[in-house]
Design a protein around this motif. Sequence first.
Motif, PDB file in Angstrom:
ATOM      1  N   VAL A 281       0.848  -1.194   0.000  1.00  0.00           N
ATOM      2  CA  VAL A 281       0.000   0.000   0.000  1.00  0.00           C
ATOM      3  C   VAL A 281       0.883   1.243   0.000  1.00  0.00           C
ATOM      4  CG1 VAL A 281      -1.751   1.323   1.248  1.00  0.00           C
ATOM      5  CG2 VAL A 281      -1.864  -1.181   1.220  1.00  0.00           C
ATOM      6  N   VAL A 282       0.602   2.149  -0.931  1.00  0.00           N
ATOM      7  CA  VAL A 282       1.301   3.441  -1.002  1.00  0.00           C
ATOM      8  C   VAL A 282       0.243   4.531  -0.816  1.00  0.00           C
ATOM      9  CG1 VAL A 282       2.699   4.981  -2.429  1.00  0.00           C
ATOM     10  CG2 VAL A 282       3.079   2.515  -2.524  1.00  0.00           C
ATOM     11  N   PRO A 283       0.070   5.031   0.422  1.00  0.00           N
ATOM     12  CA  PRO A 283      -1.021   5.964   0.730  1.00  0.00           C
ATOM     13  C   PRO A 283      -0.594   7.440   0.723  1.00  0.00           C
ATOM     14  CG  PRO A 283      -0.120   5.102   2.762  1.00  0.00           C
ATOM     15  CD  PRO A 283       0.750   4.550   1.645  1.00  0.00           C
ATOM     16  N   SER A 284       0.368   7.799  -0.109  1.00  0.00           N
ATOM     17  CA  SER A 284       0.969   9.133  -0.083  1.00  0.00           C
ATOM     18  C   SER A 284      -0.029  10.250  -0.362  1.00  0.00           C
ATOM     19  CB  SER A 284       2.100   9.219  -1.117  1.00  0.00           C
ATOM     20  OG  SER A 284       3.109   8.289  -0.838  1.00  0.00           O
ATOM     21  N   ARG A 285       0.216  11.373   0.284  1.00  0.00           N
ATOM     22  CA  ARG A 285      -0.549  12.584   0.001  1.00  0.00           C
ATOM     23  C   ARG A 285       0.028  13.326  -1.202  1.00  0.00           C
ATOM     24  NH1 ARG A 285      -0.924  12.036   5.706  1.00  0.00           N
ATOM     25  NH2 ARG A 285      -3.069  12.433   6.445  1.00  0.00           N
ATOM     26  N   ALA A 286       1.301  13.121  -1.496  1.00  0.00           N
ATOM     27  CA  ALA A 286       1.946  13.772  -2.637  1.00  0.00           C
ATOM     28  C   ALA A 286       3.140  12.937  -3.070  1.00  0.00           C
ATOM     29  CB  ALA A 286       2.390  15.188  -2.275  1.00  0.00           C
ATOM     30  N   GLU A 287       3.398  12.890  -4.361  1.00  0.00           N
ATOM     31  CA  GLU A 287       4.526  12.155  -4.929  1.00  0.00           C
ATOM     32  C   GLU A 287       4.933  12.815  -6.240  1.00  0.00           C
ATOM     33  OE1 GLU A 287       6.407   9.910  -3.820  1.00  0.00           O
ATOM     34  OE2 GLU A 287       5.324   8.819  -2.255  1.00  0.00           O
ATOM     35  N   ALA A 288       6.109  12.459  -6.727  1.00  0.00           N
ATOM     36  CA  ALA A 288       6.529  12.840  -8.078  1.00  0.00           C
ATOM     37  C   ALA A 288       6.452  11.596  -8.964  1.00  0.00           C
ATOM     38  CB  ALA A 288       7.935  13.429  -8.058  1.00  0.00           C
ATOM     39  N   MET A 289       7.393  10.667  -8.783  1.00  0.00           N
ATOM     40  CA  MET A 289       7.378   9.381  -9.484  1.00  0.00           C
ATOM     41  C   MET A 289       8.050   8.368  -8.555  1.00  0.00           C
ATOM     42  SD  MET A 289       6.666   7.369 -11.947  1.00  0.00           S
ATOM     43  CE  MET A 289       5.952   8.484 -13.145  1.00  0.00           C
TER      44      MET A 289
END
Length: 382
Positions: A281-289
């Motif tokens: 699970v990747v629950p990030s609020r913000a990411e690039a790549m």
Amino acid sequence: MPQQLRILHCFRSPVGGIFRHVRDLTDAQVAAGHQVGIVCDSTTGGDHEARLFESIRPKLALGIRRTPMQRHIGLGDVTAGWRTYKIIKELQPDVLHGHGAKGGVYARVFGSLLRVSRSRVARLYSPHGGSLHYDSDTAVGRAFFGLERGMDRFMTDQLLFVSDYEQRTFEQKVGKPRAPSTLVYNGLRDQEFEPVRPSPDAADFLYIGMMRDLKGPDIFIDALALAEKTLQRPLTAEMVGDGDDVAKYKQQAEKLGFAGRIRFHPAMPARQAFALAKVIVVPSRAEAMPYIVLEALAAGMPMIATAVGGIPEIFGHGSRALIAVSPRDLADRMAEAKQDLQGFREAMPSAETLRARFGADVMAREIEAAYHAALQDKTLAH
């Protein structure tokens, strides 16, 4: 034979995706015959990162130079900046490649100072999200974007974006780049396409990443509690990563009754962590790549991820794996995955699709082409 370059990578924190990106680049650049070095912060990273540094140290002709760099802009940057500038000046790079907000400032400002003294150095910048995560409606965001505009106009030879989302965000918040810009996706090595099989006692779900709110560990824990209510049965999870907020997340897990069913681990190699659970699970609020998404998919792991940053560019818009940044949405998808794991696995992008778009060799080749393009700029001093 192609020109041998002296390449110096400058970034703040040697953890997570930026550090992985730099390690991949240094491997490829050393193999291509270049002299490569790293300048980064000495106050972040733990035992895992120390082992990674030791594994690459013998390859780097320009060495690994670590010096304290604070995360936020402040008076400490005067001292930290001066130390960093002296290191860079001593190493006399042909290419100064800054990664992330702080690395981007240092590389471009100090590269410009070297240019004033008639040094021939190309200044490149990869945001990796960085300052682009700020809200343009806030005073802090406006200040950062004003700084980005100034450096783009006067101190940047090439901008390198890791996703179309990142490039569009730069244009929306900072403006259309004056410097030449290139989209180069993060890349995977061939050995990363070997499948990882979960261990016999694997947990239901895995969170792996930095322990900070931006990456969503709190969302993961809240969603796990909601998914249990939906399924009417207990779930187990593993959480892998370092950060100042680990204690806060442990307290959150205990408060929700997960003592013994959510296990916390320090940072470890990604493929080792993948074997701990059945679904990532990747629950990030913000990411690039994020590399972790690419690594997990290449290893054949089913995933759930928030549809932020460049993540939809990996899965394709409308993918079953994508959710909103919401504990409720994540919980519903967790319950779905638990009930139909094979179907969920089959909905992931194929290895062939990933290889075609996200190859480490392609990434390194395109970035080296950007270096040479910058060095051929007639405005470079000789």
